[in-house]
Design an enzyme around this catalytic site. Sequence first.
Site, mmCIF file in Angstrom:
data_model
loop_
_atom_site.group_PDB
_atom_site.id
_atom_site.type_symbol
_atom_site.label_atom_id
_atom_site.label_comp_id
_atom_site.label_asym_id
_atom_site.label_seq_id
_atom_site.Cartn_x
_atom_site.Cartn_y
_atom_site.Cartn_z
ATOM 1 N N GLU A 137 0.858 -1.189 0.000
ATOM 2 C CA GLU A 137 0.000 0.000 0.000
ATOM 3 C C GLU A 137 0.894 1.239 0.000
ATOM 4 O O GLU A 137 1.843 1.313 0.770
ATOM 5 C CB GLU A 137 -0.878 -0.019 1.254
ATOM 6 C CG GLU A 137 -1.824 1.157 1.323
ATOM 7 C CD GLU A 137 -2.936 0.899 2.317
ATOM 8 O OE1 GLU A 137 -3.556 -0.177 2.273
ATOM 9 O OE2 GLU A 137 -3.162 1.785 3.149
ATOM 10 N N THR A 184 -3.763 4.923 -1.363
ATOM 11 C CA THR A 184 -4.683 5.526 -0.395
ATOM 12 C C THR A 184 -5.291 6.827 -0.930
ATOM 13 O O THR A 184 -4.759 7.443 -1.859
ATOM 14 C CB THR A 184 -3.959 5.835 0.933
ATOM 15 O OG1 THR A 184 -2.802 6.626 0.643
ATOM 16 C CG2 THR A 184 -3.516 4.568 1.626
ATOM 17 N N TYR A 185 -6.407 7.220 -0.323
ATOM 18 C CA TYR A 185 -7.055 8.486 -0.691
ATOM 19 C C TYR A 185 -7.007 9.420 0.527
ATOM 20 O O TYR A 185 -7.338 9.003 1.644
ATOM 21 C CB TYR A 185 -8.521 8.248 -1.100
ATOM 22 C CG TYR A 185 -9.116 9.495 -1.694
ATOM 23 C CD1 TYR A 185 -9.106 9.695 -3.069
ATOM 24 C CD2 TYR A 185 -9.638 10.504 -0.881
ATOM 25 C CE1 TYR A 185 -9.601 10.865 -3.619
ATOM 26 C CE2 TYR A 185 -10.132 11.672 -1.423
ATOM 27 C CZ TYR A 185 -10.115 11.850 -2.791
ATOM 28 O OH TYR A 185 -10.601 13.009 -3.327
ATOM 29 N N HIS A 212 -8.250 3.520 -3.280
ATOM 30 C CA HIS A 212 -9.151 3.577 -2.140
ATOM 31 C C HIS A 212 -10.219 4.618 -2.464
ATOM 32 O O HIS A 212 -9.889 5.747 -2.843
ATOM 33 C CB HIS A 212 -8.390 3.973 -0.871
ATOM 34 C CG HIS A 212 -7.455 2.902 -0.393
ATOM 35 N ND1 HIS A 212 -6.835 2.943 0.828
ATOM 36 C CD2 HIS A 212 -7.050 1.741 -0.993
ATOM 37 C CE1 HIS A 212 -6.096 1.849 0.971
ATOM 38 N NE2 HIS A 212 -6.203 1.118 -0.125
ATOM 39 N N ASP A 271 -11.664 8.698 6.912
ATOM 40 C CA ASP A 271 -11.493 9.324 8.223
ATOM 41 C C ASP A 271 -12.200 10.672 8.245
ATOM 42 O O ASP A 271 -12.486 11.245 7.204
ATOM 43 C CB ASP A 271 -9.994 9.527 8.506
ATOM 44 C CG ASP A 271 -9.297 8.197 8.772
ATOM 45 O OD1 ASP A 271 -9.929 7.328 9.393
ATOM 46 O OD2 ASP A 271 -8.137 8.050 8.348
ATOM 47 N N GLN A 311 6.597 5.958 17.632
ATOM 48 C CA GLN A 311 5.425 5.221 17.138
ATOM 49 C C GLN A 311 4.794 4.331 18.211
ATOM 50 O O GLN A 311 3.653 3.910 18.074
ATOM 51 C CB GLN A 311 5.812 4.373 15.922
ATOM 52 C CG GLN A 311 6.128 5.222 14.699
ATOM 53 C CD GLN A 311 6.695 4.396 13.549
ATOM 54 O OE1 GLN A 311 7.452 3.456 13.759
ATOM 55 N NE2 GLN A 311 6.331 4.762 12.328
HETATM 56 P P1 FAD Z 1 -17.593 1.850 8.064
HETATM 57 O O1 FAD Z 1 -17.712 0.459 7.560
HETATM 58 O O2 FAD Z 1 -18.610 2.831 7.589
HETATM 59 O O3 FAD Z 1 -17.622 1.766 9.656
HETATM 60 C C1 FAD Z 1 -17.418 2.922 10.460
HETATM 61 C C2 FAD Z 1 -18.021 2.689 11.833
HETATM 62 O O4 FAD Z 1 -19.453 2.688 11.764
HETATM 63 C C3 FAD Z 1 -17.653 1.358 12.474
HETATM 64 O O5 FAD Z 1 -17.550 1.550 13.855
HETATM 65 C C4 FAD Z 1 -18.831 0.448 12.151
HETATM 66 O O6 FAD Z 1 -19.009 -0.580 13.105
HETATM 67 C C5 FAD Z 1 -19.991 1.424 12.126
HETATM 68 N N1 FAD Z 1 -21.005 1.136 11.107
HETATM 69 C C6 FAD Z 1 -20.781 0.664 9.851
HETATM 70 N N2 FAD Z 1 -21.938 0.627 9.154
HETATM 71 C C7 FAD Z 1 -22.908 1.101 9.973
HETATM 72 C C8 FAD Z 1 -24.291 1.333 9.826
HETATM 73 N N3 FAD Z 1 -24.935 1.048 8.689
HETATM 74 N N4 FAD Z 1 -24.983 1.853 10.875
HETATM 75 C C9 FAD Z 1 -24.337 2.147 12.040
HETATM 76 N N5 FAD Z 1 -23.012 1.945 12.244
HETATM 77 C C10 FAD Z 1 -22.306 1.438 11.220
HETATM 78 N N6 FAD Z 1 -9.083 6.284 5.368
HETATM 79 C C11 FAD Z 1 -8.932 7.229 4.425
HETATM 80 O O7 FAD Z 1 -9.385 8.372 4.606
HETATM 81 N N7 FAD Z 1 -8.270 6.962 3.244
HETATM 82 C C12 FAD Z 1 -7.763 5.733 2.976
HETATM 83 O O8 FAD Z 1 -7.164 5.512 1.917
HETATM 84 C C13 FAD Z 1 -7.920 4.688 3.956
HETATM 85 N N8 FAD Z 1 -7.468 3.431 3.739
HETATM 86 C C14 FAD Z 1 -7.687 2.448 4.670
HETATM 87 C C15 FAD Z 1 -7.287 1.124 4.410
HETATM 88 C C16 FAD Z 1 -7.488 0.116 5.330
HETATM 89 C C17 FAD Z 1 -7.064 -1.310 5.021
HETATM 90 C C18 FAD Z 1 -8.118 0.415 6.582
HETATM 91 C C19 FAD Z 1 -8.317 -0.663 7.619
HETATM 92 C C20 FAD Z 1 -8.535 1.720 6.852
HETATM 93 C C21 FAD Z 1 -8.336 2.733 5.907
HETATM 94 N N9 FAD Z 1 -8.773 4.050 6.135
HETATM 95 C C22 FAD Z 1 -8.604 5.026 5.174
HETATM 96 C C23 FAD Z 1 -9.366 4.423 7.421
HETATM 97 C C24 FAD Z 1 -10.908 4.281 7.419
HETATM 98 O O9 FAD Z 1 -11.467 5.148 6.462
HETATM 99 C C25 FAD Z 1 -11.378 4.630 8.819
HETATM 100 O O10 FAD Z 1 -10.995 3.619 9.727
HETATM 101 C C26 FAD Z 1 -12.845 4.968 8.973
HETATM 102 O O11 FAD Z 1 -13.013 5.535 10.271
HETATM 103 C C27 FAD Z 1 -13.805 3.788 8.873
HETATM 104 O O12 FAD Z 1 -13.872 3.296 7.594
HETATM 105 P P2 FAD Z 1 -14.749 1.977 7.272
HETATM 106 O O13 FAD Z 1 -14.760 1.827 5.812
HETATM 107 O O14 FAD Z 1 -14.302 0.847 8.098
HETATM 108 O O15 FAD Z 1 -16.198 2.509 7.783
#
Ligand code: FAD
Length: 317
Positions: free
Chosen positions: A18, A49-50, A94, A126, A246
């Site tokens: 990544e 990543t985005y 992403h 995020d 870290q």
């Molecule tokens: P979601 O699946 O939407 O979940 C977010 C929270 O809401 C969780 O606590 C979940 O339990 C809860 N939830 C989910 N669906 C629902 C629903 N329908 N109703 C109520 N609650 C719900 N961030 C970036 O900005 N750019 C990137 O490129 C990036 N790359 C990443 C790559 C990886 C492998 C990982 C693990 C994370 C990455 N992130 C990135 C971070 C990520 O965007 C954050 O962790 C973000 O806070 C959650 O994203 P998610 O897709 O897991 O969200």
Amino acid sequence: MKLTEKIAQSKSTLFSIEILPPLKGKSIQSIYDSIDPLMEFKPAFVDVTYHREEYVYKKREGGYLEKVSIRKRPGTVGICAAIMNKYNVDAVPHIICGGFTKEETENALIDLQFLGIDNVLALRGDSIKTEAAFVPEPGGHNYALDLVQQINDMNKGKYMDEEMKDAEPTNFCMGIAGYPEKHFEAPNMYSDLKYLKAKVDAGAEYIVTQMFFDNKKYFEFVKSCRDGGINVPIIPGLKMITQKRQLNALPKIFHIDMPIDLYKEIEKCKDDAQVKEVGINWAIQQSKELIKNNVPCMHFYTMGTSETTRRVASAVF
Ligand code: FAD
């Protein structure tokens, strides 16, 4: 090629990386410099990543402050296209909900399809650094689940304009994020896994995990997923510690736990050169155990440098 097909066809654990787009104003050469030394390990895919906008305050004439929106690392889609062109390897952009309306997302996905990009990682994204919690764009998605549903609709030829007939279906293989130590907003693992399953049921085909330093957390997570009916490949994401700071920064930013043994090892280090050695050795041990347990792919968060990933990959592939 779809990642799930690659995984299904492979008899051994795959290798993937990544990368982050370079800071605005920097050349794409820095990306090539970080990928070149890793190409000998034949990455199955390269994730890009985005990074959404941030707000900064600029001092203007007369002393007043202007709130300005800037994106420090633009270029995710362009970098994916450049990587595919240069290395003939699958690049995975992403795609995040934050900052996009549904229509902007639809248009971005059309661009990706035209570029021949077959895989995307669908994420909520995020929150903006200056915001305490994630705020969806008006007309945008609240959760990654909604984005997964939109992409799945497009894969069936269903676009936002209901009057559009005979629309060409897209053909994206969709990955999503998973959290062996729970997403920080989820009240408990049960709830986090419930929504993870909802994303899989809505069309997500593989999961990439948040970094973890204790393999037990990954194995327990996989077991909970399987017990809960989540049967897609779960790709472990690994990061190498290279700096003493870290020890506190990673748990704070990524809401993960630092194993006591690793903490004690790093505490003893006199400088970051020693920390890097500990970090690399730890990742080698983690990787060996994960590969022994037939994980589908080892995904390395390179953070723009290749040396540590190269040393780990050399030791385990
Ligand atoms: P979601 O699946 O939407 O979940 C977010 C929270 O809401 C969780 O606590 C979940 O339990 C809860 N939830 C989910 N669906 C629902 C629903 N329908 N109703 C109520 N609650 C719900 N961030 C970036 O900005 N750019 C990137 O490129 C990036 N790359 C990443 C790559 C990886 C492998 C990982 C693990 C994370 C990455 N992130 C990135 C971070 C990520 O965007 C954050 O962790 C973000 O806070 C959650 O994203 P998610 O897709 O897991 O969200």
